[in-house]
Design a protein around this motif. Structure first.
Motif, PDB file in Angstrom:
ATOM      1  N   VAL A  31      38.988  29.329  45.507  1.00 52.53           N
ATOM      2  CA  VAL A  31      39.355  30.727  45.771  1.00 52.53           C
ATOM      3  C   VAL A  31      38.523  31.707  44.952  1.00 52.53           C
ATOM      4  O   VAL A  31      38.799  32.912  44.961  1.00 52.53           O
ATOM      5  N   GLU A  32      37.496  31.225  44.267  1.00 55.84           N
ATOM      6  CA  GLU A  32      36.609  32.138  43.535  1.00 55.84           C
ATOM      7  C   GLU A  32      35.955  33.184  44.427  1.00 55.84           C
ATOM      8  O   GLU A  32      35.808  34.337  44.017  1.00 55.84           O
ATOM      9  N   PRO A  33      35.538  32.843  45.667  1.00 57.06           N
ATOM     10  CA  PRO A  33      34.901  33.869  46.507  1.00 57.06           C
ATOM     11  C   PRO A  33      35.839  35.002  46.927  1.00 57.06           C
ATOM     12  O   PRO A  33      35.371  36.040  47.390  1.00 57.06           O
ATOM     13  N   LEU A  34      37.151  34.814  46.792  1.00 56.81           N
ATOM     14  CA  LEU A  34      38.108  35.848  47.181  1.00 56.81           C
ATOM     15  C   LEU A  34      38.261  36.834  46.021  1.00 56.81           C
ATOM     16  O   LEU A  34      39.161  36.730  45.180  1.00 56.81           O
ATOM     17  N   LYS A  35      37.365  37.793  45.949  1.00 59.73           N
ATOM     18  CA  LYS A  35      37.268  38.677  44.788  1.00 59.73           C
ATOM     19  C   LYS A  35      38.536  39.503  44.575  1.00 59.73           C
ATOM     20  O   LYS A  35      38.977  39.697  43.433  1.00 59.73           O
ATOM     21  N   ALA A  36      39.112  40.008  45.652  1.00 55.11           N
ATOM     22  CA  ALA A  36      40.335  40.808  45.506  1.00 55.11           C
ATOM     23  C   ALA A  36      41.467  39.948  44.949  1.00 55.11           C
ATOM     24  O   ALA A  36      42.247  40.409  44.101  1.00 55.11           O
ATOM     25  N   LEU A  37      41.560  38.716  45.410  1.00 52.77           N
ATOM     26  CA  LEU A  37      42.586  37.806  44.902  1.00 52.77           C
ATOM     27  C   LEU A  37      42.351  37.512  43.427  1.00 52.77           C
ATOM     28  O   LEU A  37      43.297  37.501  42.627  1.00 52.77           O
ATOM     29  N   GLN A  38      41.095  37.277  43.053  1.00 56.93           N
ATOM     30  CA  GLN A  38      40.784  36.988  41.656  1.00 56.93           C
ATOM     31  C   GLN A  38      41.195  38.148  40.744  1.00 56.93           C
ATOM     32  O   GLN A  38      41.788  37.945  39.683  1.00 56.93           O
ATOM     33  N   LYS A  39      40.896  39.343  41.159  1.00 58.97           N
ATOM     34  CA  LYS A  39      41.254  40.526  40.363  1.00 58.97           C
ATOM     35  C   LYS A  39      42.768  40.659  40.238  1.00 58.97           C
ATOM     36  O   LYS A  39      43.298  40.957  39.154  1.00 58.97           O
ATOM     37  N   PHE A  40      43.455  40.434  41.333  1.00 59.33           N
ATOM     38  CA  PHE A  40      44.916  40.520  41.366  1.00 59.33           C
ATOM     39  C   PHE A  40      45.546  39.482  40.439  1.00 59.33           C
ATOM     40  O   PHE A  40      46.421  39.797  39.618  1.00 59.33           O
TER      41      PHE A  40
END
Length: 720
Positions: free
Chosen positions: A415-424
């Motif tokens: 899930v590293e490519p999911l930037k919005a998820l990572q920030k959240f």
């Protein structure tokens, strides 16, 4: 390509897929085009090579061929790959074959832009898509984009020159092995991004790996790892989400780059080898590659283990409490579900109520992940504390051993490519525990109130609507750290227990009285609800109080008492449980609630009838301003289902317990509650009869004695 052999082998793959226990769910069927296309897919296992062509063929009816690493075309396995439609990347006629079949619509193609399996799922480096394999690091391949662009250039070139009756059209036809322009389709080729997500990710010894070790001498580490990982997935019932994204229109991409005039002015030889066209294809190919790589990985299906693994990686301290980790994942999963955060795609288990994560973990989401992390040495337990090994949460993962040795890191990588998820997730990981608890309480209260107001708005046009009485009740306290979860009865609302809640609050307790779904609106709403929804709402109430209070006592009236006992059977940490006038079985109800058996059978037969009024029974309510005056037949069935479920759980109720019953209860026979009491496994339990001729004895004259008796029980439970 031998079509007969391809279809025959497809039947073998179909049979194999039926033997597999993998649960395959296909999303985005509407994005699968009717014309020829290249499907670009993330590559994690060999499974994609075999099963994805079969499923795409079922959707399109067009054979699906794929490009495969030349090293795989050895011996019998190479022959098998050819039969399933695989073409070696070193085949000298590879490009011409792809272009021709795209133009004619003879076949769709699968291309893995990474060029090899990404076993570590590590695809992001420095914010860019980069592939790491045993040979080093490189950008994803642009082959799918350049082949689609070349096919579209040929299509336009042929159409333009054939209209002009130019000899260059014949040269193009001969080059591609086509008999006429009519063999070519009218639509431009498209590129369809596809994502496959596997859940859960596990690798261990299985039948296939054991046989391989016994029968094949000197089996390589790579082969054994693949059999262990992929064999486990197929045999253990892994969920596979196949998600098709919006097609990339190659015609539109190329239209503004190359004009018809430029194509008409080029003879065939200069068209094939012209530096200008090669430059256009190369530049556009890289841009399109980035586009479909973003699309592929933005469709990753997020699951619970992604959240657990990410929080373990992001949490700022070496130690974390088990409940704290569960709480963070619960809050994150709930917010992701409700906000449809940044267009993320969620696994089906994350689209349901998430209270189980912090209540009883009945689906073992946390326990299974925790055991994996412990087995792999990622964490170790010290009582209720988890101590992380940071070196295993940030170190590079072995390409051929990562899926076995460090699956937690592989899961987090996905899930590293999911930037919005990572920030959240990062923002929640760094949130102080006390502040997170406050946010969680506010969230749960807001959610409960919003659900109530939404239900009232939805059913406001129905007769018998009960406006205002269904709002959940919440009282906070600074005197004690014990919370009381108070559940109202069937056909009633939280208003039924408001006086009781106020009494307990004055004694210094936190009190929360949730609204059971289907109540506080109208009987038609209740008719469409299930008892599992009631359980989920009670669980959410426990989640609210347990995040605030040191101890929680649960209780309820009538069916509310049964729901409290159901919760107590699943959560041994509950300090005590009490039930007021609870039935054990449906037959414990009198005719004021349940019709005679012959009438009941007729009602069940009529449940699918044409007359809606036949789906309800008249009910003589003790409190008309609180209770419905109609009792849905479907609602009675759900009460029966709840009682049947609970009957198997009495032996798991071990904490201090109190059963209170009215000696002249007109609705529930006291023999039933006595039998229920006898079945409880609690060492400390008490059965109390109160002098009353009412069923809901927490309202009206004489309630003080009931309240005082329950308060004494709570004080005793607190002292344990």
């Amino acid at each position: 390509m031998n079509r007969s052999a391809y279809l025959t082998t497809g039947m073998a793959i179909k049979t194999l897929s039926r033997l597999s226990r993998a649960n395959i769910v296909i999303h985005g069927r509407e994005h699968v085009p009717g014309n020829a296309a290249i499907f670009v897919v993330n590559h994690f296992t060999r499974i994609e090579t075999f099963f994805l062509p079969y499923h795409i063929f079922n959707l399109t009816g067009i054979p699906v061929w794929s490009l495969a690493n030349a090293k795989l075309f050895q011996g019998g396995f190479g022959r098998f790959l050819e039969l399933v439609g695989a073409v070696s990347t070193r085949d000298p006629q590879r490009d011409e074959l792809v272009i021709k079949t795209l133009l004619t619509g003879e076949a769709n193609w699968i291309i893995f832009p990474e060029g090899s399996m990404i076993k570590t799922k590590k695809i992001m480096h420095g914010g860019k898509y980069m592939v790491t394999d045993p040979k080093g690091m490189h950008e994803p391949h642009t082959g799918a984009a350049t082949l689609a662009l070349r096919a579209e250039l040929f299509r336009r070139y042929l159409l333009l020159h054939s209209k002009k009756r130019s000899s260059q059209a014949n040269c193009s036809l001969e080059y591609l092995g086509l008999g006429s322009v009519e063999e070519m389709g009218n639509a431009a080729p498209t590129i369809v991004p596809v994502n496959l997500t596997y859940y859960p990710l596990r690798a261990h010894e299985n039948v296939a790996s054991s046989l391989t070790e016994k029968l094949v001498k000197g089996v390589s580490e790579r082969v054994l790892e693949e059999i262990m990982t992929e064999g486990t997935m197929l045999l253990a019932g892994v969920d596979v989400d196949i998600r098709f994204g919006k097609p990339i229109d190659i015609g539109a991409q190329l239209a503004h780059l190359v004009s018809d005039e430029e194509l008409l002015q080029s003879d065939f030889n200069s068209f094939v080898g012209a530096p200008f066209f090669k430059t256009v294809i190369q530049g556009s190919g890289r841009r399109i590659m980035q586009q479909y790589m973003r699309a592929i990985y933005s469709m990753t299906t997020v699951n619970h283990e992604h959240l657990f693994a990410s929080f373990l990686r992001m949490y700022p301290y070496e130690k974390i409490q088990k409940k704290d980790l569960q709480r963070r994942v619960f809050y994150a999963a709930s917010l992701l579900q409700e906000r449809e955060y940044q267009h993320l795609f969620l696994h089906k288990s994350m689209q349901e109520d998430q209270s189980h994560l912090v209540v009883d973990d009945r689906y073992r989401k946390f326990e299974n992940f925790l055991q994996l992390a412990i087995d792999k040495g990622i964490v170790k337990k010290e009582g209720e504390t988890l101590v992380r090994d940071r070196s295993k949460l940030s170190a590079p993962v072995s390409f051929h051993r990562g899926r076995i040795d460090n699956p937690v890191e592989v899961i987090a990588n996905e899930v590293e490519p999911l930037k919005a998820l990572q920030k959240f997730l990062y923002s929640l990981a760094w949130q102080p525990d006390f502040l997170l608890k406050l946010f969680l309480i506010r969230y749960l209260l807001k959610k409960a109130n919003q659900q109530y107001h939404s239900a009232v708005e939805q059913w406001c046009s129905m007769s018998g609507i009960q406006k205002g009485s269904g709002k959940p009740i919440f009282y906070s306290s600074i005197q004690k750290r014990t919370g009381i979860l108070l559940v109202h009865s069937y056909l009633a609302t939280p208003l039924e227990v408001k006086e009781f809640a106020g009494y307990l609050h004055k004694k210094g307790y936190w009190v929360y009285a949730p609204r059971l779904p289907g109540h506080g609106t109208c009987a038609a709403d209740l008719a469409g609800r299930s008892y599992q929804e009631w359980i989920n709402e009670v669980d959410a109430g426990y989640a609210l109080l347990s995040n605030t209070c040191r101890r929680v006592v649960v209780g309820g009236v009538s069916v509310g008492g049964n729901l409290a006992l159901h919760l107590a059977s699943r959560v041994p940490d509950i300090a005590g449980v009490f039930a007021i006038c609870p039935p054990m079985q449906l037959r414990d109800y009198s005719s004021t609630f349940m019709p005679a058996s012959d009438t009941w059978n007729k009602m069940v037969q009529k449940i699918k009838g044409e007359h809606p009024d036949e789906q309800f029974l008249k009910f003589a309510a003790e409190s008309p301003h609180i209770n419905y005056d109609r009792n849905p037949v479907q609602g009675i069935k759900q009460v029966g289902n709840l009682l049947d479920d609970l009957e198997k759980r009495f032996a798991k109720v071990t904490m201090p317990s109190l059963i209170v019953h009215a000696d002249h209860d007109p609705v529930v026979r006291r023999k039933g509650s006595r039998k229920l009491f006898d079945r409880l496994a609690s060492v400390q339990k008490e059965y109390v009869l109160m002098n009353s001729d009412r069923h809901v004895i927490v309202q009206g004259a004489g309630v003080e004695k009931v309240f005082q008796r329950v308060r004494l029980f709570i004080e005793g439970a607190e002292a344990q």
